[in-house]
Scaffold this active site. Structure first.
Site, mmCIF file in Angstrom:
data_model
loop_
_atom_site.group_PDB
_atom_site.id
_atom_site.type_symbol
_atom_site.label_atom_id
_atom_site.label_comp_id
_atom_site.label_asym_id
_atom_site.label_seq_id
_atom_site.Cartn_x
_atom_site.Cartn_y
_atom_site.Cartn_z
ATOM 1 N N TRP A 11 0.836 -1.203 0.000
ATOM 2 C CA TRP A 11 0.000 0.000 0.000
ATOM 3 C C TRP A 11 0.870 1.253 0.000
ATOM 4 O O TRP A 11 0.581 2.214 -0.706
ATOM 5 C CB TRP A 11 -0.928 -0.040 1.195
ATOM 6 C CG TRP A 11 -2.166 0.803 1.166
ATOM 7 C CD1 TRP A 11 -2.831 1.244 2.273
ATOM 8 C CD2 TRP A 11 -2.916 1.294 0.049
ATOM 9 N NE1 TRP A 11 -3.941 1.971 1.904
ATOM 10 C CE2 TRP A 11 -4.011 2.020 0.538
ATOM 11 C CE3 TRP A 11 -2.754 1.189 -1.334
ATOM 12 C CZ2 TRP A 11 -4.942 2.651 -0.295
ATOM 13 C CZ3 TRP A 11 -3.684 1.820 -2.167
ATOM 14 C CH2 TRP A 11 -4.759 2.533 -1.648
ATOM 15 N N GLY A 134 -11.173 2.981 1.956
ATOM 16 C CA GLY A 134 -12.189 2.658 0.957
ATOM 17 C C GLY A 134 -11.807 1.420 0.167
ATOM 18 O O GLY A 134 -10.858 0.704 0.509
ATOM 19 N N LYS A 189 -14.973 -4.272 8.671
ATOM 20 C CA LYS A 189 -15.281 -5.037 7.459
ATOM 21 C C LYS A 189 -14.317 -6.214 7.325
ATOM 22 O O LYS A 189 -14.634 -7.211 6.665
ATOM 23 C CB LYS A 189 -15.250 -4.127 6.225
ATOM 24 C CG LYS A 189 -13.950 -3.385 5.976
ATOM 25 C CD LYS A 189 -12.916 -4.168 5.201
ATOM 26 C CE LYS A 189 -11.603 -3.415 5.143
ATOM 27 N NZ LYS A 189 -10.551 -4.173 4.422
ATOM 28 N N SER A 252 -7.569 -9.907 -1.314
ATOM 29 C CA SER A 252 -7.832 -9.739 0.115
ATOM 30 C C SER A 252 -7.144 -10.820 0.936
ATOM 31 O O SER A 252 -7.447 -12.018 0.801
ATOM 32 C CB SER A 252 -9.337 -9.768 0.377
ATOM 33 O OG SER A 252 -9.616 -9.911 1.753
#
Length: 335
Positions: A11, A134, A189, A252
């Site tokens: 990231w 997001g 989440k 993920s």
């Protein structure tokens, strides 16, 4: 602008590339000198971002003092390192420097507080903090695939500055004052994404996962509103948007670990095989503890806690969820 990126994981690398493309002077920092050396020599990390190369204009450093001249400091470190890193930065950065955190979790060592609270505590509240969160997998952002993200902060000026710095025609940035909801949505989440992976691994269907995601979002929002977030935030990019992408994508880590668990692999072994931090494991503990503290009903989170921390059999956890008493979907009195 001068932007200092703390963390050279996937990231951190992807956002460094985006910011460099937008014309900013970017310096990326790693705690590990060996990682710095490899990035300088190869300009990439094949394990995290295969085939992606950092532009030569991005400086790589092992010296955190470079943050002293930054207009924006971007924190892209694992959740366990947020507290320590923020305390180090507090002694280096200027009071007007905006701190942007992209980590998704809670500070386990500090009473499960949000990362913006941890950072503000470390800096004495001298620096505005923005949560950037997001539906944004690093693997896609690094390759220029279109997406949208949320910059949430108690300071409109700070959120707007971040919007201006990061936004381009492939990376759309919205702003919001609800940093509480944005951070909690991004954290919790991960619980549902891990559960969605388990659903896939055990062989349940599309119907099962859709129901899981929908009811998961309901309980995330229920807790989030109790903790001060706004309900509409959980229907937005940092809630539903992030939930969808994390539950459905093989990028993920949470979903990949969940698939292995659903196939019968030991929890700890599944996380080791994924080869990176599985934030949903830690978020499950935080969500469970906060649910107990607030009295908020979070059946999926509690079932995940029983499975991951209590050692209960998966079939028993699934049955307990499906055999709960009859409920109304909308919590109001019939007229």
């Amino acid at each position: 602008m001068n932007i200092f990126v703390v963390g050279c994981g996937g990231w951190g690398m992807a956002l460094s590339m985006l910011l460099h493309e937008n014309g900013h002077a970017v310096t990326a920092w790693s705690f590990l000198e060996e990682e710095c050396r490899l990035l300088r020599e190869t300009r990439g990390n094949e394990r995290l971002l295969p085939g992606v190369k950092l532009p030569d204009g991005i400086e790589i450093t092992n010296d955190l003092m470079g943050a002293a001249q930054a207009d924006i400091v971007l924190m892209a470190v694992p959740s366990f390192a947020v507290h320590t890193t923020a305390r180090k930065l507090a002694n280096i950065i200027r009071p007007e420097t905006v701190i942007v955190n992209v980590g998704k979790g809670l500070d386990r060592e500090n009473g499960y507080c949000r990362f913006s609270e941890t950072i503000m505590e470390a800096t004495g509240g001298r620096n505005p903090v923005v949560a950037l969160t997001g539906p944004t997998h690093a693997e896609e952002v690094a390759r220029g695939i279109l997406t949208a993200i949320l910059a949430a902060s108690g300071s409109r000026d700070a959120a707007t500055l971040v919007q201006q710095a990061f936004m381009n025609d492939r990376f759309r940035v919205y702003i919001s004052p609800d940093i509480i909801g944005a951070e909690l949505g991004g954290c919790f989440k991960n619980i549902i994404a891990l559960a969605a992976g388990i659903s896939d691994g055990v062989g349940l269907g599309d119907n099962s996962k859709a129901a899981l995601m929908t009811r998961g979002l309901t309980e995330i929002a229920r807790l989030g509103v109790e903790l001060g977030g706004r309900s509409e935030t959980f229907a937005g990019l940092s809630g539903m948007g992030d939930l969808i992408v994390t539950c459905t994508s093989m990028h993920s880590r949470n979903r990949r670990a969940g698939i292995k668990i659903g196939q019968g692999m030991d929890v700890q072994q599944a996380m080791q095989e994924v080869g990176a931090v599985v934030e949903g494991y830690y978020a499950t503990e935080a969500g469970y503890m906060l649910a107990q503290k607030t009295g908020i009903d979070m059946p999926i989170t509690c079932a995940m806690y029983d499975l991951l921390y209590g050692g209960k059999p998966l079939k028993e956890c699934i049955h307990k969820l499906m055999a709960r008493p009859r409920k109304s979907e909308i919590e109001e009195i019939w007229r």
